[in-house]
Enzyme design. Structure first.
Site, PDB file in Angstrom:
ATOM      1  N   LEU A 174       1.394  10.764   0.757  1.00  0.00           N
ATOM      2  CA  LEU A 174       1.750   9.552   0.099  1.00  0.00           C
ATOM      3  C   LEU A 174       0.504  10.070  -0.616  1.00  0.00           C
ATOM      4  CD1 LEU A 174       4.058   9.031   2.283  1.00  0.00           C
ATOM      5  CD2 LEU A 174       2.530   6.597   2.455  1.00  0.00           C
TER       6      LEU A 174
ATOM      7  N   CYS B 119      -4.208   7.883  -9.243  1.00  0.00           N
ATOM      8  CA  CYS B 119      -5.796   7.703  -9.447  1.00  0.00           C
ATOM      9  C   CYS B 119      -5.977   7.849 -10.776  1.00  0.00           C
ATOM     10  CB  CYS B 119      -6.391   8.003  -8.611  1.00  0.00           C
ATOM     11  SG  CYS B 119      -8.366   7.955  -8.824  1.00  0.00           S
TER      12      CYS B 119
ATOM     13  N   ASP C 212      -6.656  -3.783   0.185  1.00  0.00           N
ATOM     14  CA  ASP C 212      -5.540  -2.946  -0.091  1.00  0.00           C
ATOM     15  C   ASP C 212      -4.694  -3.808  -0.358  1.00  0.00           C
ATOM     16  OD1 ASP C 212      -3.932  -0.831  -0.617  1.00  0.00           O
ATOM     17  OD2 ASP C 212      -4.810   0.614   1.286  1.00  0.00           O
TER      18      ASP C 212
ATOM     19  N   ARG D 102      -1.457  -2.444  -0.854  1.00  0.00           N
ATOM     20  CA  ARG D 102      -0.633  -1.577  -1.691  1.00  0.00           C
ATOM     21  C   ARG D 102      -0.027  -1.792  -0.534  1.00  0.00           C
ATOM     22  NH1 ARG D 102      -3.620   4.341  -0.885  1.00  0.00           N
ATOM     23  NH2 ARG D 102      -4.897   3.092   0.421  1.00  0.00           N
TER      24      ARG D 102
END
Length: 373
Positions: A229, A233, A305, A307
């Protein structure tokens, strides 16, 4: 309710959130509704004095400035126990100041601010939901909000052409969008690291954020396959930034998967651990001031984070992969995928030597985020 009706309802809910996100990014107000109350909200990052005046006029109430608890802590505002803090907008607080309060990169420019008056009474649920939708729009996690009665929502939205979105839809948005993912295009794309490679593009049915799956070779669906995964970026993957190890991880993963004989790399639209490219650059600015990568995100008001891993899990299922050997140093990826029905048979280490520009970044991930580095 039939499956078709349920699907159409889900799409309408997704579209309502998408429209609200788009309006906030354009500097427009939207209405967020809860079970017992509603709020007209404006993204603080996009707030200017005329918009603030309009917000007060439309609501007939005094707007408040809402920040996350992370950001409030940086500004030395006492906690309330809630995830969001509301501040009274004093006469001396104009739009430029409020934008600066939301943006930690201005902290050294204006070190002495306040005192602030926080509102201690029960936090309306629409406020953290409004901050959530600002995050979904990759804006700073702060809003200017004014309360309205539920029975005013329809009249105000019609008169001023404002998007209306429910708290419930906002909170369900990321899971709903992931469950609506579908493959929309595929093509053979030979890569330097792996020539026999097929790209599969996934998009929610409402036309939202797209993710990419890069399948190398023709993996056996009956056996656990090597998988990675990878959150996009721009700075590291494309430009070659030395501030992170993302580019090395991307190219190294493709090389390892090719040498294995096949596997998959999911390229996820989750720049900057889910905060977006512009906010990542703001975090880089704070890192130049001496803050580590986690402190920088939290000073901006984000979690360390942001995500979510459900999109990755759904993409793997759609590709026919239920068991994987996951290339990662991040234990949260393992837990996140397993929570959504993907079996991780092995965690495969995936690390690269540091350089003088990213050694603190990697040390922080190891010490504070529990990465296996």
């Amino acid at each position: 309710m039939s499956n078709n009706d349920k699907n159409e309802l889900e799409l309408r809910r997704l579209r309502a959130v998408d429209r609200a996100i788009a309006d906030l990014r354009r500097g427009l107000s939207v209405i967020v509704t809860g079970e017992k109350e509603a709020s007209i909200v404006l993204a603080t990052e996009m707030a200017f004095d005329p918009e603030l005046k309009t917000l007060a006029e439309r609501s007939g109430a005094e707007p408040v400035l809402a920040l996350t608890a992370h950001r409030a802590n940086v500004l030395h505002i006492q906690p309330t126990g809630d995830d969001a803090i509301r501040l009274v907008i004093e006469e001396w607080m104009d739009a430029p100041l409020m934008r600066a309060l939301a943006d930690a990169t201005h902290d050294l420019d204006q070190p002495f601010r306040g005192p602030f008056t926080r509102i201690k009474e029960g936090l309306p649920p629409t406020i953290p939901a409004a901050i959530k939708i600002a995050k979904l729009g990759r804006l700073l996690p702060s809003v200017v909000a004014a309360s309205i009665e539920l029975d005013q929502v329809e009249a105000i939205s019609r008169k001023h052409d404002l998007s209306v979105v429910s708290l419930e839809d906002i909170l369900a948005y990321e899971d709903s969008a992931a469950l609506q993912l579908r493959a929309v295009a595929s093509a053979k794309v030979p890569l330097q690291a792996a020539e026999n490679t097929t790209f599969h593009a996934f998009r929610p049915k409402d036309g939202g954020i797209e993710h990419m799956a890069i399948v190398v070779g023709d993996p056996n669906r009956r056996e656990p396959l090597l998988a990675r995964l990878h959150s996009e970026c721009f700075t590291g993957d494309l430009i070659g930034s030395l501030k992170c190890d993302c580019g090395e991880q991307l190219r190294g993963a493709l090389k390892a998967i090719s040498e294995e004989g096949g596997g998959v790399l999911l390229y996820l639209a989750q720049e900057g651990r889910g905060i977006g490219l512009i906010n990542k650059l703001r975090a880089y600015n704070l890192q130049q001031q001496g803050f580590d990568t986690i402190d920088a995100n939290e000073r901006l008001g984000f979690d360390a984070d942001e995500r979510v891993f459900r999109p990755a899990a759904e993409m793997l299922k759609l590709l026919g992969f239920q068991k994987i050997r996951l290339m990662t140093n991040n234990p949260e990826k393992v837990e996140g995928l397993e929570r959504h029905g993907i079996a991780i048979t092995e965690r495969v280490s995936h690390k690269f030597p540091s350089n003088t520009h990213n050694e603190l970044y990697l040390a922080t991930k190891k010490k504070r985020s529990g990465h296996y580095l």
